[in-house]
Design a protein around this motif. Structure first.
Motif, PDB file in Angstrom:
ATOM      1  N   ALA A 118      17.082   6.247  46.681  1.00  0.00           N
ATOM      2  CA  ALA A 118      15.983   5.313  46.421  1.00  0.00           C
ATOM      3  C   ALA A 118      15.945   4.913  44.949  1.00  0.00           C
ATOM      4  N   VAL A 119      16.276   5.846  44.061  1.00  0.00           N
ATOM      5  CA  VAL A 119      16.264   5.562  42.627  1.00  0.00           C
ATOM      6  C   VAL A 119      17.460   4.701  42.235  1.00  0.00           C
ATOM      7  N   VAL A 120      18.632   5.067  42.718  1.00  0.00           N
ATOM      8  CA  VAL A 120      19.863   4.368  42.327  1.00  0.00           C
ATOM      9  C   VAL A 120      19.895   2.943  42.880  1.00  0.00           C
ATOM     10  N   CYS A 121      19.396   2.732  44.077  1.00  0.00           N
ATOM     11  CA  CYS A 121      19.442   1.403  44.694  1.00  0.00           C
ATOM     12  C   CYS A 121      18.383   0.453  44.144  1.00  0.00           C
ATOM     13  N   ASP A 122      17.437   0.975  43.389  1.00  0.00           N
ATOM     14  CA  ASP A 122      16.414   0.137  42.761  1.00  0.00           C
ATOM     15  C   ASP A 122      16.939  -0.308  41.395  1.00  0.00           C
ATOM     16  N   ILE A 123      17.798  -1.328  41.395  1.00  0.00           N
ATOM     17  CA  ILE A 123      18.462  -1.746  40.156  1.00  0.00           C
ATOM     18  C   ILE A 123      17.459  -2.236  39.126  1.00  0.00           C
ATOM     19  N   ALA A 124      16.417  -2.895  39.560  1.00  0.00           N
ATOM     20  CA  ALA A 124      15.396  -3.381  38.628  1.00  0.00           C
ATOM     21  C   ALA A 124      14.741  -2.234  37.868  1.00  0.00           C
ATOM     22  N   GLY A 125      14.784  -1.029  38.451  1.00  0.00           N
ATOM     23  CA  GLY A 125      14.156   0.131  37.814  1.00  0.00           C
ATOM     24  C   GLY A 125      15.111   1.012  37.029  1.00  0.00           C
ATOM     25  N   TRP A 126      16.376   0.612  36.900  1.00  0.00           N
ATOM     26  CA  TRP A 126      17.335   1.450  36.183  1.00  0.00           C
ATOM     27  C   TRP A 126      16.876   1.797  34.769  1.00  0.00           C
ATOM     28  N   SER A 127      16.262   0.835  34.098  1.00  0.00           N
ATOM     29  CA  SER A 127      15.883   1.060  32.700  1.00  0.00           C
ATOM     30  C   SER A 127      14.803   2.124  32.543  1.00  0.00           C
ATOM     31  N   THR A 128      14.126   2.521  33.628  1.00  0.00           N
ATOM     32  CA  THR A 128      13.078   3.535  33.542  1.00  0.00           C
ATOM     33  C   THR A 128      13.649   4.942  33.432  1.00  0.00           C
TER      34      THR A 128
ATOM     35  N   VAL B  19      17.549  -4.149  32.031  1.00  0.00           N
ATOM     36  CA  VAL B  19      17.793  -4.930  33.251  1.00  0.00           C
ATOM     37  C   VAL B  19      16.857  -6.132  33.290  1.00  0.00           C
ATOM     38  N   THR B  20      17.431  -7.290  33.593  1.00  0.00           N
ATOM     39  CA  THR B  20      16.647  -8.501  33.786  1.00  0.00           C
ATOM     40  C   THR B  20      16.954  -9.075  35.171  1.00  0.00           C
ATOM     41  N   PRO B  21      15.986  -9.097  36.080  1.00  0.00           N
ATOM     42  CA  PRO B  21      16.225  -9.695  37.402  1.00  0.00           C
ATOM     43  C   PRO B  21      16.529 -11.181  37.276  1.00  0.00           C
ATOM     44  N   LEU B  22      17.533 -11.647  38.015  1.00  0.00           N
ATOM     45  CA  LEU B  22      17.922 -13.056  37.996  1.00  0.00           C
ATOM     46  C   LEU B  22      17.525 -13.773  39.283  1.00  0.00           C
TER      47      LEU B  22
ATOM     48  N   ARG C   9      22.092   5.022  56.006  1.00  0.00           N
ATOM     49  CA  ARG C   9      21.805   6.454  55.923  1.00  0.00           C
ATOM     50  C   ARG C   9      21.743   6.963  54.487  1.00  0.00           C
ATOM     51  N   ASP C  10      21.243   6.140  53.562  1.00  0.00           N
ATOM     52  CA  ASP C  10      21.022   6.578  52.172  1.00  0.00           C
ATOM     53  C   ASP C  10      22.299   7.052  51.499  1.00  0.00           C
ATOM     54  N   LYS C  11      23.400   6.312  51.728  1.00  0.00           N
ATOM     55  CA  LYS C  11      24.684   6.752  51.174  1.00  0.00           C
ATOM     56  C   LYS C  11      25.156   5.933  49.989  1.00  0.00           C
ATOM     57  N   GLY C  12      24.283   5.055  49.439  1.00  0.00           N
ATOM     58  CA  GLY C  12      24.666   4.379  48.214  1.00  0.00           C
ATOM     59  C   GLY C  12      24.598   2.866  48.298  1.00  0.00           C
ATOM     60  N   VAL C  13      25.193   2.219  47.278  1.00  0.00           N
ATOM     61  CA  VAL C  13      25.135   0.768  47.154  1.00  0.00           C
ATOM     62  C   VAL C  13      26.455   0.256  46.589  1.00  0.00           C
ATOM     63  N   GLU C  14      26.898  -0.902  47.099  1.00  0.00           N
ATOM     64  CA  GLU C  14      28.138  -1.531  46.639  1.00  0.00           C
ATOM     65  C   GLU C  14      27.781  -2.797  45.870  1.00  0.00           C
ATOM     66  N   LEU C  15      28.458  -3.018  44.733  1.00  0.00           N
ATOM     67  CA  LEU C  15      28.086  -4.082  43.805  1.00  0.00           C
ATOM     68  C   LEU C  15      29.284  -4.924  43.395  1.00  0.00           C
ATOM     69  N   SER C  16      29.027  -6.202  43.114  1.00  0.00           N
ATOM     70  CA  SER C  16      29.998  -7.065  42.455  1.00  0.00           C
ATOM     71  C   SER C  16      29.566  -7.231  41.001  1.00  0.00           C
TER      72      SER C  16
END
Length: 230
Positions: free
Chosen positions: A25-35, A42-45, A86-93
């Motif tokens: 839940a923490v890792v997938c919340d990219i907008a909250g990484w800076s916390t 992080v700046t949402p686009l 199943r809470d196994k992560g996130v894939e990014l470009s």
């Protein structure tokens, strides 16, 4: 003139004594990484795109040298491609300083979860070795603070929280059921495939459509297993 190699790839991990769904839940919340990630802005686009600026901790000698030369700050645009089931992560470009991909993925370990970060791609400018030194320092700083945050209040060496052990036992049971269901699908598809082949032989080739259908079932079963594995 020698061409500089700008390909980069790195894999870092950290063990955290917590549940997989908690860290995910923490890792997938990219907008909250800076916390929780020091040196990360992080700046949402809009949509699933984010502008991310990383600065590694300058206390590391190799990074301090890069900072003096202005080579440590990294600017990336991150797009979420897929949230793993199943809470196994996130894939990014990734674009910006680097054109490539990255991912966070989590593996259940003994009494906790192993959080992994993988990045691969090609730099659009600059020196690959220096960039990678700075990037891995930034990622490791983030992982250290993530571990500190999620393990807050837990005494080192103490027994795992019962809730964590219960969660892991439930996950193992779910995995066992999924494997058994997948194996049953393969057995069923193989049996139908064999029966279709015999019908084709007896009918002088009239069973070719059945064989193709059974082969499709085998492919579907394999794809289903891959999706379940994350």
């Amino acid at each position: 003139m020698k061409t500089e190699n700008r390909d980069v790839e790195a894999w870092d991990e950290v063990f955290i004594r917590c549940r997989r769904d908690t860290v995910n839940a923490v890792v997938c919340d990219i907008a909250g990484w800076s916390t929780w990630w020091p040196g990360c802005d992080v700046t949402p686009l809009g949509g699933d795109r984010f502008e991310v600026h990383l600065r590694p901790p300058p206390r590391i000698p190799a990074v301090a040298s890069l900072t003096r030369r202005g080579a440590a700050r990294q600017e990336l645009v991150i797009t979420v491609d897929r949230i793993r089931p199943r809470d196994k992560g996130v894939e990014l470009s990734i674009s910006g300083d680097l054109e490539g991909t990255a991912e966070w993925f989590h593996l259940d370990g003994t009494d906790g979860v192993v959080v992994n970060h993988l990045i691969r791609g090609r730099l659009t400018h600059g020196n690959a070795r220096r960039w990678l030194v700075a990037h891995r320092a930034a990622v490791r700083a983030g992982m250290t603070d993530l571990k500190r945050r999620l393990e807050r209040g837990r005494t080192p060496g103490a027994e795992p929280h019962p809730d964590l052990l219960t969660h892991q036992a439930a996950e193992l049971a779910t995995c066992a059921r999924e494997v058994a269901a997948h194996d049953a699908k393969l057995v069923e598809a193989a049996a139908e495939h064999e029966a279709g082949g015999r019908a084709g032989d007896a009918g002088g080739g009239s069973g070719s459509g059945q064989v193709a259908a059974h082969e499709a079932k085998l492919v579907e079963a394999a794809a289903s297993q891959q999706d379940e594995a994350g």
